[in-house]
Design a protein around this motif. Structure first.
Motif: not given
Length: 62
Positions: A6-13, A24-32
């Motif tokens: 979920c989006q909350g998981c992505a933000r947590s990561v 670091a610059t970090v971007t989580a892609n939930l779909e992938k």
């Protein structure tokens, strides 16, 4: 990335990696189910941050 559902998981990561590696610059892609980390060259710390946040690190993708 195992466990990112979920989006909350992505933000947590993202936050876990940024806390471990503030430069670091970090971007989580939930779909992938992938996280892109730039401006850093330390896969060990990235993996540790992901796993300590409760997710499965599945390695570096090309």
């Amino acid at each position: 990335m195992g466990g990112m559902t979920c989006q909350g998981c992505a933000r947590s990561v993202e936050n876990a990696i940024i806390n471990a590696l503030p430069e670091a610059t970090v971007t989580a892609n939930l779909e992938k189910k992938q996280v892109t980390v730039t401006d850093i060259n330390n896969d060990t710390l990235v993996a540790k941050a992901i796993e300590e946040a409760g997710f499965d690190y599945e390695g570096v993708v090309g």
